[in-house]
Design an enzyme around this catalytic site. Structure first.
Site, short mmCIF file in Angstrom:
data_model
loop_
_atom_site.label_atom_id
_atom_site.label_comp_id
_atom_site.label_asym_id
_atom_site.label_seq_id
_atom_site.Cartn_x
_atom_site.Cartn_y
_atom_site.Cartn_z
N CYS A 1 0.77 -13.20 10.67
CA CYS A 1 0.74 -11.79 10.24
C CYS A 1 1.87 -10.98 10.87
O CYS A 1 2.00 -10.95 12.10
CB CYS A 1 -0.61 -11.20 10.64
SG CYS A 1 -0.73 -9.41 10.41
N TRP B 1 -10.74 -14.28 9.32
CA TRP B 1 -10.07 -14.92 10.44
C TRP B 1 -11.07 -15.68 11.32
O TRP B 1 -12.07 -15.14 11.74
CB TRP B 1 -9.33 -13.87 11.28
CG TRP B 1 -8.30 -13.13 10.51
CD1 TRP B 1 -8.36 -11.83 10.08
CD2 TRP B 1 -7.05 -13.64 10.05
NE1 TRP B 1 -7.24 -11.50 9.39
CE2 TRP B 1 -6.40 -12.59 9.35
CE3 TRP B 1 -6.40 -14.88 10.15
CZ2 TRP B 1 -5.15 -12.75 8.76
CZ3 TRP B 1 -5.16 -15.03 9.56
CH2 TRP B 1 -4.55 -13.98 8.87
N VAL C 1 -11.59 -7.64 7.36
CA VAL C 1 -11.36 -7.99 8.76
C VAL C 1 -9.88 -8.27 8.91
O VAL C 1 -9.33 -9.16 8.24
CB VAL C 1 -12.19 -9.23 9.16
CG1 VAL C 1 -11.88 -9.63 10.59
CG2 VAL C 1 -13.68 -8.94 8.99
N VAL D 1 -6.12 -8.37 11.40
CA VAL D 1 -5.43 -8.52 12.68
C VAL D 1 -4.14 -7.69 12.60
O VAL D 1 -3.64 -7.45 11.50
CB VAL D 1 -5.09 -10.00 12.97
CG1 VAL D 1 -6.33 -10.78 13.31
CG2 VAL D 1 -4.34 -10.66 11.81
N TYR E 1 4.93 -6.44 0.12
CA TYR E 1 3.56 -6.66 -0.35
C TYR E 1 3.34 -5.97 -1.70
O TYR E 1 2.66 -6.52 -2.57
CB TYR E 1 2.57 -6.12 0.68
CG TYR E 1 2.39 -7.00 1.88
CD1 TYR E 1 1.34 -7.92 1.95
CD2 TYR E 1 3.27 -6.94 2.96
CE1 TYR E 1 1.17 -8.74 3.05
CE2 TYR E 1 3.11 -7.75 4.06
CZ TYR E 1 2.06 -8.65 4.11
OH TYR E 1 1.90 -9.46 5.20
#
Length: 313
Positions: free
Chosen positions: A48, A81, A114, A116, A179
């Protein structure tokens, strides 16, 4: 289509959600989460780009022994994750199998995405924050008592407005622009994002032709935010996200600049091309239904001389 907690709207445009948990860890403790060595665990995926920023800043500031690190598997499942890189598929400090467990420890009814990077309070097991836009800034400004001797000032107080002004279009048009191009479901939205990406790259190519780093002679937060997208560009965004006007290696100034950073301690050793490629090409099954992960590109060029030293005053 959903990428973690992000989605494509009815017009076919990718929308990145705001962080749901935006608490801060502060030096004076006024936030309710005081700076405290050993109390918090940073959870990342090496795939990421947003999490990668935290890895670099933590390394540059010498906070490795102050904030512990957990690394998630680059391949997510339906519960997102997971800690399958650790013995027993359990994070050895938090004693959980999924990062989502820390989210629900904080908010039992939470059913959102969820993401990160995330910081978890070790004693309670509760998520503190997943605010990727603020987290690196707080490492620079709130954890100063624990910075290593000689640590760089990545967010100098007298330059913050200028740094923020540089960061804003980089985020909108490049960091998030790739993106927007890759996840667009309409030709119009894809082409608009494509134009943003390369318009910003052209502007950066010009800016960096006369200065070694974005703000001059010293590395700042702005360079870190730019680097983590640049280092993924040829491996992922050029082909997988259809940002294919040209490769990074075909833009002489930006390619030299990216190599300069890569060869700086704290940058190159935090790059994991295997995790990067496996995540994007396997997890994004709607874009790459075969799940085949490209062998290339050849990464050896990242270690070649960059010649940028002459731009330092």
């Amino acid at each position: 289509m959903v990428e973690n907690n992000h989605a494509v709207d009815e017009s076919g445009e990718f929308q990145r959600s705001r962080s749901h948990f935006a608490d801060r860890i502060t030096a004076d403790g006024s936030s309710g989460w005081p700076v405290e060595p050993g109390r918090y665990r940073l959870i990342v995926s090496r795939a990421c780009p947003w999490a990668h920023r935290m890895l670099i800043v933590r390394k540059l500031l010498g906070l490795e022994d102050v904030i512990s690190l957990g690394v998630a598997d680059p391949i997510q499942d339906e519960l997102s994750w997971r800690f399958t890189l650790d013995p027993g598929d359990i994070d050895p400090v938090l004693k959980i199998a999924y990062l989502g467990d820390a989210y629900r420890a904080r908010e039992p009814e939470y059913d959102g995405g969820v993401s990160v990077p995330a910081i978890v309070d070790i004693p309670s097991g509760k998520l503190v924050t997943n605010d990727y836009l603020q987290m690196t800034l707080d490492l620079s400004t709130q954890w100063t008592a624990y910075h290593r001797e000689g640590a760089p000032d990545l967010y100098p107080e007298g330059m913050r407005d200028e740094i923020d002004a540089v960061i804003e279009p980089i985020f909108k048009e490049f960091n998030n622009g790739v993106y927007r191009a890759g996840f667009a479901t309409s030709q119009e939205k894809y082409e608009a994002a494509y134009r943003d990406v390369f318009g910003r790259l052209d502007a950066l190519e010009e800016r960096l032709s006369t200065r070694r780093f974005l703000m001059g002679d010293a590395i700042t937060e702005a360079d870190i935010r730019l680097f983590t997208t640049l280092v993924r560009f040829d491996a992922v965004y050029h082909g997988h996200f259809k940002c294919n006007r040209n490769k990074l290696t075909e833009m002489p100034v930006l390619w030299a600049y990216a190599r300069d950073l890569y060869q700086t301690p704290g940058f190159g050793e935090t790059v994991d091309f295997d995790h990067i490629k496996r995540h994007y090409y396997v997890v994004h099954s709607d874009i790459n239904p075969t799940g085949i992960v490209p062998v290339g590109p050849d990464a050896s060029g990242w270690s070649t001389p960059h010649g940028r030293e002459s731009l330092t005053n």
